[in-house]
Design an enzyme around this catalytic site. Structure first.
Site, PDB file in Angstrom:
ATOM      1  N   CYS A   3     -22.080 -23.751  42.861  1.00  0.00           N
ATOM      2  CA  CYS A   3     -21.643 -25.157  42.893  1.00  0.00           C
ATOM      3  C   CYS A   3     -20.216 -25.327  42.397  1.00  0.00           C
ATOM      4  O   CYS A   3     -19.753 -26.456  42.257  1.00  0.00           O
ATOM      5  CB  CYS A   3     -22.576 -25.993  42.038  1.00  0.00           C
ATOM      6  SG  CYS A   3     -24.126 -26.268  42.871  1.00  0.00           S
ATOM      7  N   ASP A   4     -19.549 -24.236  42.073  1.00  0.00           N
ATOM      8  CA  ASP A   4     -18.195 -24.335  41.544  1.00  0.00           C
ATOM      9  C   ASP A   4     -17.160 -24.351  42.675  1.00  0.00           C
ATOM     10  O   ASP A   4     -17.186 -23.480  43.556  1.00  0.00           O
ATOM     11  CB  ASP A   4     -17.938 -23.133  40.620  1.00  0.00           C
ATOM     12  CG  ASP A   4     -16.640 -23.277  39.865  1.00  0.00           C
ATOM     13  OD1 ASP A   4     -15.865 -24.219  40.180  1.00  0.00           O
ATOM     14  OD2 ASP A   4     -16.384 -22.467  38.973  1.00  0.00           O
TER      15      ASP A   4
END
Ligand SMILES: Cc1ncc(COP(=O)(O)O)c(C=O)c1O
Length: 381
Positions: free
Chosen positions: A333-334
């Site tokens: 999710c980065d």
């Protein structure tokens, strides 16, 4: 297509069909290590640097299959921590086939080295000598000197290495403390694309030996790692062959005078021995640009991109006459998890496979399981 075929043939030792069958068996992301290439690289190093003892740098890829294969080939090992000593010992490698080549060691690492008999180690400062005197005074010591890192992606003389002018005093200091200084080491940066770094360092080694002759019995010279990934040829970035032609005459002089010369290669042994197979798990069109999301990213095998400043080639197992610039992103999710931008690729579909050659070094080794994504599975073929 022909260019791709040539690169594929050089870098990937199996056919597309074999890759598909490996993925059927093991799923992706999958790091495939070729035993044949690993051994080929090891033997090429032996051939290009005759008489030099290889201490494979475990940090480059500590997978048990790599350690086992190199142990069986006769390699010794450069270890940097208690855990690497433990790993290498667990494969039945005797302690005399290791060098603890981290100039700043944790006390518990030093205690473990003493308990297990890993007595060859490097240092580059007085505080380390005090630690060694307290915990492992019988250890045999190599002073590590700073060297130029011109042209290297990673400068390994920024955080480590004594000024060459200080090295004689550091050797004398070890002797005055009742310790056993016996050698000199350096690391020219990784990968080193400038052979002059080695030649300069060997000249410094020679000068240090002259300054301590008669007082300190220098017997080991450790030329570290840093050798380029390519084995043969005149490539712009250098090759082992080219480096060998320049360095070996200097080493032969030392060997001729009875010194034991060792090296700590990592990248050149394992870098080209592995390829990654990753899968497209998502796709999107963002501001008119194609984005493909992969099941491996910079928190995984592509950690080589932030940590080793590496760049890679991408070979999709899908052919098309059309190609478009695309972004490849990892699964976490980065937003930082972007593997490459502006990669020319055919239109890809979900579950398509992408093969990434030359990704064996400083990749899986520094992968994490951030966001819960497991590291790539490793197989040896
Ligand atoms: C002390 C030491 N030896 C050897 C190596 C291996 O270097 P390379 O992979 O460039 O051969 C490294 C890499 O960081 C290192 O720090």
């Amino acid at each position: 297509m022909e260019r791709i075929n040539q690169v594929w043939e050089k870098a990937i030792p199996v056919s597309e069909e074999e890759i598909i069958s490996l993925v059927r068996e093991f799923d992706t992301p999958l790091l495939v290590i070729s035993k044949e290439k690993l051994l080929h690289n090891y033997r090429a190093f032996q051939e290009f640097f005759p008489g030099i003892e290889i201490f494979y740098a475990v940090k480059a890829n500590p997978h048990p299959l790599v350690i086992r294969t190199l142990k069986e080939a006769g390699s010794s090992f450069d270890v940097a921590s208690l855990q690497e000593i433990e790993l290498v010992l667990s494969h039945g490698v005797p302690p005399e086939r290791m060098i603890f080549a981290n100039t700043i060691k944790r006390k518990k690492g030093l205690r473990y080295a003493r308990e297990t008999g890993v007595d060859l180690m490097t240092y580059d400062n007085e505080e380390e000598l005090k630690k060694i005197a307290l915990i492992y005074p019988e250890a045999r010591l190599l002073v590590r000197i700073k060297t130029p890192s011109n042209g290297a992606r990673a400068n390994l003389s920024y955080k480590f290495g004594a000024e060459p002018d200080m090295a004689p005093e550091l050797l004398f200091q070890a002797q005055r403390m009742g310790l056993k200084p016996i050698g000199i080491s350096f690391h020219v940066g990784s990968p080193c694309l400038n052979v002059d770094n080695y030649l300069y360092s060997l000249q410094k080694v020679r000068e240090i030996i002259e300054k301590v002759t008669g007082e300190i019995p220098i017997s080991i010279i450790d030329i570290g790692g840093g050798f380029p990934l390519d084995i043969y040829g005149e490539g712009e970035e250098g090759s082992l062959e080219v480096f060998s032609r320049a360095i070996v005459p200097h080493l032969q002089q030392f060997l001729g005078e009875g010194y034991r010369v060792i090296a700590e290669p990592g990248r050149v042994i394992v870098g080209s021995a592995a390829f990654l197979v990753t899968k497209v798990i998502g796709k999107a069109l963002r501001s008119g640009v194609r984005w493909y999301y992969l099941d491996d990213g910079i928190y995984g095998t592509f950690s080589a991109i932030p940590f080793d400043k590496a760049t890679f080639s991408f070979f999709p197992l899908r052919e098309s006459k059309e190609e478009f610039p695309a972004v490849l992103a990892g699964p976490t999710c980065d937003s930082l998890d972007v593997v490459a931008e502006n990669v020319l690729l055919p239109p890809l579909e979900l579950d398509d496979l992408i093969v990434v050659p030359d990704i064996g070094a400083y990749s899986w080794a520094s992968a994490t399981n951030f966001n819960g994504f497991e590291r790539a599975q490793v197989v040896m073929i």
